[in-house]
Design an enzyme around this catalytic site. Structure first.
Site, short mmCIF file in Angstrom:
data_model
loop_
_atom_site.label_atom_id
_atom_site.label_comp_id
_atom_site.label_asym_id
_atom_site.label_seq_id
_atom_site.Cartn_x
_atom_site.Cartn_y
_atom_site.Cartn_z
N GLN A 188 0.86 -1.19 0.00
CA GLN A 188 0.00 0.00 0.00
C GLN A 188 0.89 1.24 0.00
O GLN A 188 1.28 1.77 1.04
CB GLN A 188 -0.93 -0.02 1.22
N HIS A 225 -1.75 -4.22 0.56
CA HIS A 225 -1.66 -4.58 -0.86
C HIS A 225 -2.31 -3.44 -1.61
O HIS A 225 -3.47 -3.11 -1.34
CB HIS A 225 -2.39 -5.91 -1.12
N LEU A 226 -1.60 -2.81 -2.51
CA LEU A 226 -2.03 -1.55 -3.10
C LEU A 226 -3.45 -1.63 -3.65
O LEU A 226 -3.77 -2.48 -4.48
CB LEU A 226 -1.06 -1.14 -4.22
N HIS A 227 -4.30 -0.71 -3.17
CA HIS A 227 -5.68 -0.67 -3.63
C HIS A 227 -6.29 0.69 -3.39
O HIS A 227 -5.89 1.42 -2.48
CB HIS A 227 -6.52 -1.74 -2.92
N PHE A 228 -7.25 1.01 -4.21
CA PHE A 228 -8.10 2.19 -4.05
C PHE A 228 -9.53 1.69 -3.89
O PHE A 228 -9.86 0.58 -4.30
CB PHE A 228 -8.01 3.10 -5.28
#
Length: 413
Positions: A188, A225-228
Protein backbone atom coordinates in the site's frame (compact mmCIF):
# COMPACT_ATOMS: atom_id res chain seq x y z
CA UNK A 1 6.21 0.77 18.13
CA UNK A 2 2.70 2.22 18.16
CA UNK A 3 -0.24 -0.12 17.62
CA UNK A 4 -4.01 -0.04 17.91
CA UNK A 5 -6.59 -2.78 18.06
CA UNK A 6 -9.55 -2.61 15.72
CA UNK A 7 -11.94 -4.96 14.02
CA UNK A 8 -10.73 -5.14 10.40
CA UNK A 9 -13.19 -4.76 7.57
CA UNK A 10 -13.85 -7.94 5.63
CA UNK A 11 -13.46 -7.01 1.95
CA UNK A 12 -13.42 -10.57 0.56
CA UNK A 13 -15.19 -13.78 1.47
CA UNK A 14 -11.77 -15.43 1.33
CA UNK A 15 -10.12 -13.50 4.12
CA UNK A 16 -8.65 -16.04 6.52
CA UNK A 17 -10.77 -15.28 9.53
CA UNK A 18 -14.05 -15.20 7.60
CA UNK A 19 -13.93 -18.95 7.01
CA UNK A 20 -14.78 -21.42 9.73
CA UNK A 21 -11.56 -23.40 9.85
CA UNK A 22 -8.21 -24.02 8.20
CA UNK A 23 -9.62 -26.79 6.03
CA UNK A 24 -12.23 -24.46 4.58
CA UNK A 25 -9.54 -21.86 3.90
CA UNK A 26 -7.38 -24.41 2.13
CA UNK A 27 -10.34 -25.55 0.04
CA UNK A 28 -11.10 -21.96 -0.96
CA UNK A 29 -7.54 -20.96 -1.83
CA UNK A 30 -7.29 -22.43 -5.35
CA UNK A 31 -9.98 -20.10 -6.72
CA UNK A 32 -7.98 -16.96 -5.88
CA UNK A 33 -6.92 -14.50 -8.57
CA UNK A 34 -3.28 -15.36 -8.01
CA UNK A 35 -3.69 -19.00 -8.93
CA UNK A 36 -4.09 -18.75 -12.66
CA UNK A 37 -3.70 -16.13 -15.40
CA UNK A 38 -6.24 -17.93 -17.57
CA UNK A 39 -9.09 -17.03 -15.23
CA UNK A 40 -8.02 -13.40 -15.16
CA UNK A 41 -7.94 -13.30 -18.95
CA UNK A 42 -11.62 -14.32 -19.00
CA UNK A 43 -12.65 -11.18 -17.11
CA UNK A 44 -14.37 -8.45 -19.13
CA UNK A 45 -11.87 -5.78 -20.17
CA UNK A 46 -12.51 -2.04 -19.93
CA UNK A 47 -9.79 -0.39 -22.00
CA UNK A 48 -9.52 3.38 -21.67
CA UNK A 49 -7.60 5.88 -23.74
CA UNK A 50 -4.32 6.35 -21.89
CA UNK A 51 -3.59 9.72 -23.48
CA UNK A 52 -2.38 12.13 -20.80
CA UNK A 53 -3.78 15.05 -22.80
CA UNK A 54 -7.37 14.12 -21.84
CA UNK A 55 -8.80 16.71 -19.47
CA UNK A 56 -10.33 15.36 -16.26
CA UNK A 57 -13.35 17.55 -17.02
CA UNK A 58 -13.93 16.26 -20.56
CA UNK A 59 -17.00 14.24 -21.51
CA UNK A 60 -17.54 11.19 -23.68
CA UNK A 61 -20.23 8.61 -24.41
CA UNK A 62 -17.76 6.01 -23.16
CA UNK A 63 -18.19 7.24 -19.62
CA UNK A 64 -21.69 5.88 -19.51
CA UNK A 65 -20.39 2.46 -20.52
CA UNK A 66 -18.12 2.21 -17.47
CA UNK A 67 -21.05 2.95 -15.17
CA UNK A 68 -23.13 0.35 -16.94
CA UNK A 69 -20.39 -2.28 -16.82
CA UNK A 70 -19.58 -1.70 -13.16
CA UNK A 71 -23.14 -1.59 -11.89
CA UNK A 72 -24.36 -4.48 -14.03
CA UNK A 73 -21.53 -6.66 -12.76
CA UNK A 74 -22.01 -5.44 -9.17
CA UNK A 75 -25.77 -6.14 -9.24
CA UNK A 76 -25.11 -9.61 -10.63
CA UNK A 77 -22.81 -10.36 -7.68
CA UNK A 78 -25.50 -9.10 -5.32
CA UNK A 79 -28.06 -11.43 -6.89
CA UNK A 80 -25.66 -14.30 -6.25
CA UNK A 81 -25.47 -13.43 -2.54
CA UNK A 82 -21.76 -12.58 -2.46
CA UNK A 83 -22.16 -9.58 -0.13
CA UNK A 84 -22.25 -9.95 3.63
CA UNK A 85 -25.36 -7.76 3.89
CA UNK A 86 -27.71 -5.68 1.73
CA UNK A 87 -26.22 -2.19 1.86
CA UNK A 88 -29.26 -0.75 0.07
CA UNK A 89 -31.28 -1.59 3.20
CA UNK A 90 -29.01 0.44 5.51
CA UNK A 91 -30.62 3.53 7.04
CA UNK A 92 -29.07 6.85 6.06
CA UNK A 93 -29.79 10.54 6.59
CA UNK A 94 -28.31 13.98 6.13
CA UNK A 95 -27.52 15.41 9.57
CA UNK A 96 -29.05 18.88 10.12
CA UNK A 97 -26.52 21.68 10.12
CA UNK A 98 -24.33 23.85 7.93
CA UNK A 99 -21.95 21.07 6.84
CA UNK A 100 -24.57 18.50 5.88
CA UNK A 101 -22.73 15.45 7.24
CA UNK A 102 -24.16 12.18 5.92
CA UNK A 103 -24.81 9.46 8.53
CA UNK A 104 -25.32 5.80 7.71
CA UNK A 105 -26.23 2.99 10.11
CA UNK A 106 -24.21 -0.02 8.94
CA UNK A 107 -24.40 -2.66 11.65
CA UNK A 108 -23.50 -5.46 9.22
CA UNK A 109 -20.04 -4.00 8.63
CA UNK A 110 -18.98 -4.89 12.17
CA UNK A 111 -19.98 -8.54 12.49
CA UNK A 112 -16.45 -9.83 13.06
CA UNK A 113 -15.80 -10.27 16.76
CA UNK A 114 -12.01 -10.48 17.05
CA UNK A 115 -10.04 -7.21 17.09
CA UNK A 116 -6.68 -7.31 15.33
CA UNK A 117 -3.56 -5.38 16.25
CA UNK A 118 -2.31 -2.95 13.61
CA UNK A 119 0.92 -1.02 13.57
CA UNK A 120 0.19 2.66 12.96
CA UNK A 121 3.61 4.31 13.17
CA UNK A 122 5.01 3.03 9.88
CA UNK A 123 3.33 4.21 6.68
CA UNK A 124 5.57 2.14 4.42
CA UNK A 125 5.74 -1.54 5.23
CA UNK A 126 6.95 -4.43 3.06
CA UNK A 127 4.40 -6.66 1.39
CA UNK A 128 3.77 -9.85 3.39
CA UNK A 129 2.54 -12.75 1.28
CA UNK A 130 1.56 -14.65 4.44
CA UNK A 131 -1.17 -12.13 5.21
CA UNK A 132 -4.40 -11.70 3.31
CA UNK A 133 -3.89 -9.95 -0.01
CA UNK A 134 -5.93 -9.48 -3.15
CA UNK A 135 -4.41 -12.40 -5.04
CA UNK A 136 -6.54 -14.50 -2.67
CA UNK A 137 -9.94 -12.99 -3.50
CA UNK A 138 -12.35 -15.32 -5.26
CA UNK A 139 -12.64 -15.32 -9.04
CA UNK A 140 -16.35 -14.62 -8.64
CA UNK A 141 -15.54 -11.42 -6.70
CA UNK A 142 -13.63 -9.92 -9.64
CA UNK A 143 -15.70 -7.72 -11.97
CA UNK A 144 -13.41 -6.65 -14.81
CA UNK A 145 -9.92 -5.64 -15.85
CA UNK A 146 -9.24 -1.91 -16.07
CA UNK A 147 -6.36 -1.09 -18.40
CA UNK A 148 -5.03 1.57 -20.77
CA UNK A 149 -5.83 0.62 -24.35
CA UNK A 150 -2.10 0.18 -24.94
CA UNK A 151 -2.11 -2.67 -22.36
CA UNK A 152 -5.31 -4.31 -23.60
CA UNK A 153 -3.69 -7.62 -24.51
CA UNK A 154 -4.37 -11.16 -23.24
CA UNK A 155 -3.05 -11.98 -19.77
CA UNK A 156 -0.13 -14.32 -20.39
CA UNK A 157 1.87 -14.23 -17.18
CA UNK A 158 4.34 -11.59 -18.43
CA UNK A 159 2.27 -8.57 -17.35
CA UNK A 160 0.15 -8.19 -14.28
CA UNK A 161 -3.39 -6.88 -14.93
CA UNK A 162 -5.21 -4.22 -12.95
CA UNK A 163 -8.61 -5.40 -11.76
CA UNK A 164 -11.78 -4.08 -10.17
CA UNK A 165 -13.33 -6.34 -7.51
CA UNK A 166 -16.30 -6.04 -5.17
CA UNK A 167 -15.98 -5.09 -1.52
CA UNK A 168 -18.13 -7.71 0.20
CA UNK A 169 -18.68 -5.30 3.11
CA UNK A 170 -19.89 -2.33 1.07
CA UNK A 171 -20.37 1.15 2.49
CA UNK A 172 -22.57 2.22 -0.40
CA UNK A 173 -24.04 1.02 -3.67
CA UNK A 174 -21.42 0.00 -6.21
CA UNK A 175 -18.59 -0.21 -3.64
CA UNK A 176 -15.54 -1.65 -5.41
CA UNK A 177 -11.78 -1.91 -5.06
CA UNK A 178 -9.30 -1.04 -7.81
CA UNK A 179 -6.15 -3.15 -7.52
CA UNK A 180 -3.30 -1.97 -9.76
CA UNK A 181 -1.17 -4.79 -11.21
CA UNK A 182 -2.70 -7.25 -8.80
CA UNK A 183 -0.22 -10.09 -9.36
CA UNK A 184 2.80 -7.83 -8.72
CA UNK A 185 1.81 -7.74 -5.03
CA UNK A 186 2.61 -4.06 -4.53
CA UNK A 187 2.42 -2.80 -0.93
CA UNK A 188 0.00 0.00 0.00
CA UNK A 189 2.16 2.76 -1.40
CA UNK A 190 1.30 5.50 -3.90
CA UNK A 191 3.29 5.75 -7.12
CA UNK A 192 2.66 7.94 -10.16
CA UNK A 193 1.46 5.16 -12.45
CA UNK A 194 -1.03 3.68 -10.00
CA UNK A 195 -2.43 7.06 -8.96
CA UNK A 196 -2.99 7.97 -12.61
CA UNK A 197 -4.86 4.67 -13.02
CA UNK A 198 -7.15 5.59 -10.10
CA UNK A 199 -7.74 9.04 -11.57
CA UNK A 200 -8.69 7.44 -14.88
CA UNK A 201 -11.30 5.34 -13.07
CA UNK A 202 -12.95 8.50 -11.74
CA UNK A 203 -12.73 10.25 -15.10
CA UNK A 204 -14.03 7.29 -17.10
CA UNK A 205 -17.03 6.98 -14.78
CA UNK A 206 -17.89 10.59 -15.59
CA UNK A 207 -20.38 10.57 -12.71
CA UNK A 208 -20.18 13.26 -10.00
CA UNK A 209 -21.65 10.81 -7.48
CA UNK A 210 -18.82 8.30 -8.03
CA UNK A 211 -15.82 9.03 -5.81
CA UNK A 212 -12.49 7.25 -5.44
CA UNK A 213 -10.63 7.07 -2.13
CA UNK A 214 -7.23 5.99 -0.81
CA UNK A 215 -6.08 5.29 2.75
CA UNK A 216 -2.42 4.91 3.64
CA UNK A 217 -1.19 2.56 6.34
CA UNK A 218 -1.52 4.43 9.62
CA UNK A 219 -4.63 6.14 8.22
CA UNK A 220 -6.93 3.11 8.45
CA UNK A 221 -5.85 0.99 5.49
CA UNK A 222 -5.84 -2.54 6.93
CA UNK A 223 -4.63 -4.54 3.91
CA UNK A 224 -1.05 -3.91 2.83
CA UNK A 225 -1.66 -4.58 -0.86
CA UNK A 226 -2.03 -1.55 -3.10
CA UNK A 227 -5.68 -0.67 -3.63
CA UNK A 228 -8.10 2.19 -4.05
CA UNK A 229 -11.79 2.18 -3.13
CA UNK A 230 -14.76 3.70 -4.94
CA UNK A 231 -18.53 3.91 -4.60
CA UNK A 232 -21.61 5.95 -5.49
CA UNK A 233 -23.20 8.39 -3.03
CA UNK A 234 -26.09 10.39 -4.46
CA UNK A 235 -25.56 13.50 -2.33
CA UNK A 236 -22.56 15.83 -2.06
CA UNK A 237 -19.83 14.96 0.43
CA UNK A 238 -19.69 17.78 2.98
CA UNK A 239 -16.02 18.43 2.17
CA UNK A 240 -17.03 19.14 -1.44
CA UNK A 241 -19.10 22.09 -0.22
CA UNK A 242 -16.48 23.53 2.14
CA UNK A 243 -14.91 26.86 1.14
CA UNK A 244 -11.28 27.00 0.08
CA UNK A 245 -8.57 29.61 -0.31
CA UNK A 246 -6.31 29.47 -3.36
CA UNK A 247 -2.66 29.23 -2.41
CA UNK A 248 -0.75 28.78 -5.64
CA UNK A 249 -0.84 27.45 -9.20
CA UNK A 250 1.84 25.00 -10.28
CA UNK A 251 4.00 26.00 -13.21
CA UNK A 252 6.47 23.93 -15.20
CA UNK A 253 6.14 20.17 -15.87
CA UNK A 254 2.95 19.83 -13.83
CA UNK A 255 1.56 23.18 -14.94
CA UNK A 256 -1.91 24.57 -14.42
CA UNK A 257 -2.70 22.68 -11.21
CA UNK A 258 -4.39 24.93 -8.68
CA UNK A 259 -3.60 24.22 -5.03
CA UNK A 260 -5.95 25.47 -2.31
CA UNK A 261 -6.46 25.00 1.41
CA UNK A 262 -9.72 23.90 3.01
CA UNK A 263 -11.49 26.37 5.28
CA UNK A 264 -14.38 26.00 7.71
CA UNK A 265 -13.89 22.24 7.91
CA UNK A 266 -12.81 20.13 10.92
CA UNK A 267 -9.94 18.41 9.08
CA UNK A 268 -7.19 20.53 7.57
CA UNK A 269 -6.39 19.55 4.02
CA UNK A 270 -5.25 20.58 0.57
CA UNK A 271 -7.31 20.67 -2.63
CA UNK A 272 -5.87 20.07 -6.11
CA UNK A 273 -7.81 21.07 -9.23
CA UNK A 274 -7.57 21.53 -12.99
CA UNK A 275 -4.16 21.09 -14.59
CA UNK A 276 -3.22 21.37 -18.24
CA UNK A 277 -3.58 17.60 -18.55
CA UNK A 278 -4.86 14.76 -16.43
CA UNK A 279 -1.29 13.62 -15.93
CA UNK A 280 -0.31 17.04 -14.56
CA UNK A 281 -3.03 16.85 -11.92
CA UNK A 282 -2.21 13.24 -11.12
CA UNK A 283 1.51 13.88 -10.77
CA UNK A 284 0.99 16.85 -8.45
CA UNK A 285 -1.11 14.79 -6.05
CA UNK A 286 1.03 11.65 -6.39
CA UNK A 287 4.21 13.61 -5.66
CA UNK A 288 2.57 15.09 -2.56
CA UNK A 289 1.55 11.61 -1.39
CA UNK A 290 5.03 10.27 -2.08
CA UNK A 291 6.49 13.00 0.13
CA UNK A 292 4.07 12.16 2.95
CA UNK A 293 4.63 8.40 2.86
CA UNK A 294 8.42 8.74 2.61
CA UNK A 295 8.32 11.00 5.66
CA UNK A 296 6.04 8.62 7.58
CA UNK A 297 2.99 10.89 7.66
CA UNK A 298 -0.32 8.97 7.35
CA UNK A 299 -2.81 10.42 4.88
CA UNK A 300 -6.07 9.95 3.01
CA UNK A 301 -7.10 10.99 -0.50
CA UNK A 302 -10.56 11.62 -1.92
CA UNK A 303 -11.05 12.04 -5.69
CA UNK A 304 -14.24 13.91 -6.56
CA UNK A 305 -15.96 15.77 -9.41
CA UNK A 306 -15.24 13.01 -11.94
CA UNK A 307 -11.54 13.33 -11.29
CA UNK A 308 -11.42 17.12 -11.51
CA UNK A 309 -10.96 17.81 -7.78
CA UNK A 310 -8.76 15.90 -5.34
CA UNK A 311 -8.56 16.31 -1.54
CA UNK A 312 -5.44 15.36 0.41
CA UNK A 313 -5.62 14.96 4.20
CA UNK A 314 -2.56 14.30 6.36
CA UNK A 315 -3.97 12.84 9.58
CA UNK A 316 -3.04 11.71 13.08
CA UNK A 317 -6.09 9.96 14.61
CA UNK A 318 -4.56 6.48 14.81
CA UNK A 319 -1.41 7.91 16.38
CA UNK A 320 -3.49 9.74 18.99
CA UNK A 321 -5.46 6.55 19.61
CA UNK A 322 -2.27 4.53 20.15
CA UNK A 323 -0.98 7.16 22.59
CA UNK A 324 -4.24 7.16 24.57
CA UNK A 325 -5.14 10.70 23.53
CA UNK A 326 -8.58 9.95 22.10
CA UNK A 327 -11.53 10.03 24.50
CA UNK A 328 -13.30 6.79 25.34
CA UNK A 329 -16.54 8.35 24.13
CA UNK A 330 -15.13 8.65 20.61
CA UNK A 331 -13.49 5.22 20.74
CA UNK A 332 -16.79 3.64 21.74
CA UNK A 333 -18.33 4.74 18.44
CA UNK A 334 -15.86 2.39 16.69
CA UNK A 335 -15.69 4.83 13.79
CA UNK A 336 -12.41 4.56 11.92
CA UNK A 337 -11.96 7.94 10.21
CA UNK A 338 -10.61 7.05 6.79
CA UNK A 339 -11.15 8.86 3.46
CA UNK A 340 -14.95 8.46 3.40
CA UNK A 341 -15.50 9.56 6.99
CA UNK A 342 -13.11 12.49 6.63
CA UNK A 343 -15.06 13.55 3.56
CA UNK A 344 -18.16 13.67 5.75
CA UNK A 345 -19.84 10.30 5.14
CA UNK A 346 -20.06 8.95 8.69
CA UNK A 347 -20.44 5.16 8.76
CA UNK A 348 -21.90 4.35 12.19
CA UNK A 349 -22.08 0.85 13.64
CA UNK A 350 -24.41 1.45 16.62
CA UNK A 351 -28.03 2.55 16.40
CA UNK A 352 -27.51 4.81 19.41
CA UNK A 353 -24.83 6.80 17.57
CA UNK A 354 -26.99 6.98 14.44
CA UNK A 355 -30.06 8.24 16.25
CA UNK A 356 -28.04 10.80 18.22
CA UNK A 357 -25.89 11.90 15.26
CA UNK A 358 -25.41 15.65 15.13
CA UNK A 359 -23.13 18.11 13.43
CA UNK A 360 -21.37 18.72 16.74
CA UNK A 361 -20.62 15.03 17.30
CA UNK A 362 -19.29 14.59 13.75
CA UNK A 363 -17.20 17.74 14.08
CA UNK A 364 -15.70 16.59 17.39
CA UNK A 365 -14.66 13.26 15.91
CA UNK A 366 -13.15 14.72 12.76
CA UNK A 367 -11.33 17.47 14.66
CA UNK A 368 -9.32 14.71 16.36
CA UNK A 369 -8.24 13.48 12.91
CA UNK A 370 -6.73 16.80 11.85
CA UNK A 371 -3.15 17.88 12.30
CA UNK A 372 -2.74 20.93 14.51
CA UNK A 373 -2.46 24.29 12.76
CA UNK A 374 1.29 24.44 13.40
CA UNK A 375 1.95 20.86 12.32
CA UNK A 376 -0.18 21.30 9.21
CA UNK A 377 1.74 24.47 8.33
CA UNK A 378 5.02 22.55 8.55
CA UNK A 379 3.76 19.60 6.50
CA UNK A 380 2.18 21.89 3.90
CA UNK A 381 5.44 23.80 3.55
CA UNK A 382 7.37 20.57 2.95
CA UNK A 383 4.83 19.39 0.36
CA UNK A 384 5.14 22.71 -1.45
CA UNK A 385 8.93 22.41 -1.41
CA UNK A 386 8.60 18.94 -2.93
CA UNK A 387 6.32 20.36 -5.64
CA UNK A 388 8.58 23.34 -6.28
CA UNK A 389 6.01 25.84 -5.03
CA UNK A 390 7.20 29.07 -3.46
CA UNK A 391 4.64 30.51 -1.03
CA UNK A 392 5.52 33.71 0.77
CA UNK A 393 5.60 33.76 4.55
CA UNK A 394 2.94 36.50 4.53
CA UNK A 395 0.62 34.38 2.37
CA UNK A 396 1.18 31.35 4.59
CA UNK A 397 0.42 33.35 7.75
CA UNK A 398 -2.70 34.80 6.14
CA UNK A 399 -3.94 31.30 5.31
CA UNK A 400 -3.27 30.06 8.81
CA UNK A 401 -4.96 33.07 10.39
CA UNK A 402 -8.06 32.66 8.26
CA UNK A 403 -8.05 28.89 8.80
CA UNK A 404 -7.79 29.20 12.59
CA UNK A 405 -10.48 31.88 12.81
CA UNK A 406 -12.97 29.96 10.70
CA UNK A 407 -12.20 26.63 12.37
CA UNK A 408 -12.92 28.28 15.72
CA UNK A 409 -16.07 30.00 14.52
CA UNK A 410 -17.39 26.85 12.84
CA UNK A 411 -16.77 24.61 15.85
CA UNK A 412 -19.10 26.69 18.01
CA UNK A 413 -22.50 25.97 16.57
Amino acid sequence: MLTIKRVPTVVSNYQEDTVDDAAAAAAAEPVGLGRCCLSLSKLPLYAFKGDSEISPNSTSEGFFFLNSLLLTQWDERMSRGLFRYDVTACEAKVVPGKCGFVAQLNEGRHRKKRPTEFRVDQVLQPFDANKFNFTKVGQEEALFRFEPATNATPVDGTRSPSVVVINVSPIEYGHVLLIPRVLDCLPQRIDRESFLLALHLAVEAGNPYFRVGYNSLGAFATINHLHFQAYYLSVPFPVEKAPTRRIETLEGPDGGVKVSQLLEYPVRGLVFECGNTMKDLSNAVANSCIYLQENNIPFNVLICRSGGRIFLFPQCYAEKQALGKVSQELLDTQVNPAAWEIGGHMVLKRRKDYEEASEDSAWRLLAEVSLSAERFRQVKGCIFDALGLAVSEEESEANESLDSTRMCDSSVK
